[in-house]
Design a protein around this motif. Structure first.
Motif, short mmCIF file in Angstrom:
data_model
loop_
_atom_site.label_atom_id
_atom_site.label_comp_id
_atom_site.label_asym_id
_atom_site.label_seq_id
_atom_site.Cartn_x
_atom_site.Cartn_y
_atom_site.Cartn_z
N ILE A 68 35.08 6.83 -90.70
CA ILE A 68 35.24 5.53 -91.36
C ILE A 68 34.18 4.56 -90.87
O ILE A 68 33.61 3.78 -91.66
N GLN A 72 31.65 3.03 -93.54
CA GLN A 72 31.80 1.59 -93.76
C GLN A 72 30.46 0.90 -93.94
O GLN A 72 30.37 -0.14 -94.60
N PRO A 339 46.50 8.53 -90.70
CA PRO A 339 46.76 7.08 -90.63
C PRO A 339 46.34 6.46 -89.31
O PRO A 339 45.85 5.32 -89.28
N CYS A 342 42.65 5.96 -89.58
CA CYS A 342 42.29 4.84 -90.44
C CYS A 342 42.39 3.52 -89.68
O CYS A 342 41.51 2.65 -89.81
N THR A 346 39.13 1.16 -88.66
CA THR A 346 39.06 -0.26 -88.99
C THR A 346 38.69 -1.09 -87.76
O THR A 346 37.85 -1.99 -87.83
N TYR A 372 38.45 5.18 -96.97
CA TYR A 372 39.56 5.84 -96.27
C TYR A 372 39.86 7.20 -96.88
O TYR A 372 40.09 8.18 -96.17
N ALA A 376 39.53 10.87 -95.05
CA ALA A 376 40.70 11.76 -94.99
C ALA A 376 40.38 13.12 -95.62
O ALA A 376 40.77 14.17 -95.09
#
Length: 407
Positions: A68, A72, A339, A342, A346, A372, A376
């Motif tokens: 991520i 990003q 999760p 994630c 972040t 996300y 995954a």
């Protein structure tokens, strides 16, 4: 490790005693309503060694977080281009003159072929200071009601230009330690090189640069050199662009013309080369991390449970059911890790965005939902490939040899 080192050699070389099983709250009555027998085996094993399960999930979550963090940057660049170039600038081209020109030249530009709208601006080199803080930054004069290149706040959109006073980016205001209402000394480095004291009347957020703006009429009035401009923003009728350029070449005093679309393409091309290398490195690192965690977890589980799995085969369990018991444990850990990853991604993106923040460039704190999902999917695909490879190894395992008593 210390307990293992303190064991006498004779005891340490003995086979491990069988595990002691006892009833728990997650017995048949609790799990039987929702899970079949093999699934209950998976859940019980994870609950029996929760620390091991947590560490394995944490390792997988870290790989998702790294993915991520890398992806990003693509979101940040897209958000930056959309905010700065698409929303903040609506002109097709910007014409810059060699020197200051009277406002009457604006009418000449408006009458060029293909010009649909024209808007003046002025750039004055200046040194801004408040107390001991000092920054060299040009003051950009923008007309009231600007539509082609207004002052754009990343959160609020275009903001109205006040009749007088400085409109500062929060980055520049922070460097000057200035807030709304504070006077700023502006030493102009053009014309009479006047030194002005101008109050800050508005602040705004931007991702690129640390600009300072004033109303164009107020800036000209304070400069005392009449109604002049440094350049013009224009929107064009695209089919008539060639005629516009041909006519523009005949005009004297044109220093440069910059097309917004060319600037966007150049930005994407420059950033794209760097981001591709960045993404490749981090995706490879995250994949290697996840492969290592998954292989290690399955190898440990297989070494600990090979006799148990062989016994299940003898009792009539199929190869698919035995593989499900072993690999389903990793699948559940991956499901838990996504999760968690994630959330970790972040936090990592926010931290590195702050760490890479400079006076001239800020990373937009933007992560699209697709990022996300992509992270995954990469995690799930990596786990599936490793599981398929280990499933082949498990199918070749000689269950009868495993059950034989070892000397």
């Amino acid at each position: 490790m210390g307990r293992a080192a303190r064991l006498p050699p004779a005891i340490a070389m003995q086979p491990a005693p069988p595990a002691v099983y006892r009833r728990s709250r997650l017995g048949p009555a609790a799990l039987g309503r929702f899970l079949d027998g093999p699934s209950r085996m998976i859940v019980r094993r994870l609950l029996r060694w929760p620390l091991r399960a947590f560490l394995a999930s944490a390792g997988l979550a870290l790989s998702v977080g790294v993915l991520i963090l890398a992806l990003q940057w693509v979101d940040a660049v897209n958000a930056l281009v959309e905010t700065h170039y698409e929303r903040g600038q609506r002109q097709d081209a910007t014409i810059t003159f060699n020197d200051l020109r009277p406002r009457g030249v604006l009418d000449d530009i408006r009458h060029l072929p293909g010009v649909l709208a024209a808007e003046p601006f002025r750039i004055v080199p200046a040194r801004l200071a408040r107390g001991r803080a000092e920054q060299r930054e040009p003051v950009i004069g923008v007309p009231a009601g600007a539509r082609l290149a207004p002052v754009h706040d990343v959160a609020r959109g275009p903001i109205d230009m006040p009749a007088d006073g400085l409109v500062l980016s929060r980055q520049l205001a922070g460097l000057l330690h200035a807030g709304i209402g504070d006077p700023v000394r502006v030493q102009l480095l053009e014309g009479r090189r006047a030194v002005l004291t101008v109050p800050v009347v508005r602040l705004f957020d931007t991702y690129i640069g640390k600009p300072a703006y004033m109303n164009l009429a107020a800036l000209n009035r304070r400069m005392g050199d009449g109604s002049v401009l440094s350049g013009v923003h224009v929107t064009l009728d695209e089919p008539r662009r060639a005629a516009f350029l041909a006519r523009l070449r005949t005009l004297p005093g044109i220093a440069a013309i910059q097309f917004r679309r060319a600037a966007i393409d150049t930005f994407h091309r420059t950033m794209g080369e760097t981001i591709d290398i960045f993404l490749g490195f981090f995706i490879g690192f995250a994949s290697a991390l996840s492969v290592g965690v998954i292989v290690n977890a399955i190898r440990i589980a297989l070494s600990e449970r090979e006799r148990e799995l062989a016994t299940l085969r003898v009792l009539g369990f199929s190869r698919a059911e035995v593989a499900y018991i072993l690999l389903g444990e990793i699948g559940l850990l991956v499901w838990i890790a996504i999760p968690l990853g994630c959330g970790a991604g972040t936090l990592l993106a926010w931290y590195f965005g702050k760490a890479f923040e400079t006076e001239l460039f800020r990373v937009p704190p933007v992560i699209y939902p697709s990022t996300y999902g992509t992270a995954a999917l990469i995690m799930i695909a990596t786990a599936a490939i490793v599981a398929a490879w280990l499933r082949r190894h498990l199918d070749r395992l000689d269950m009868i040899a495993v059950l034989k008593t070892r000397e």
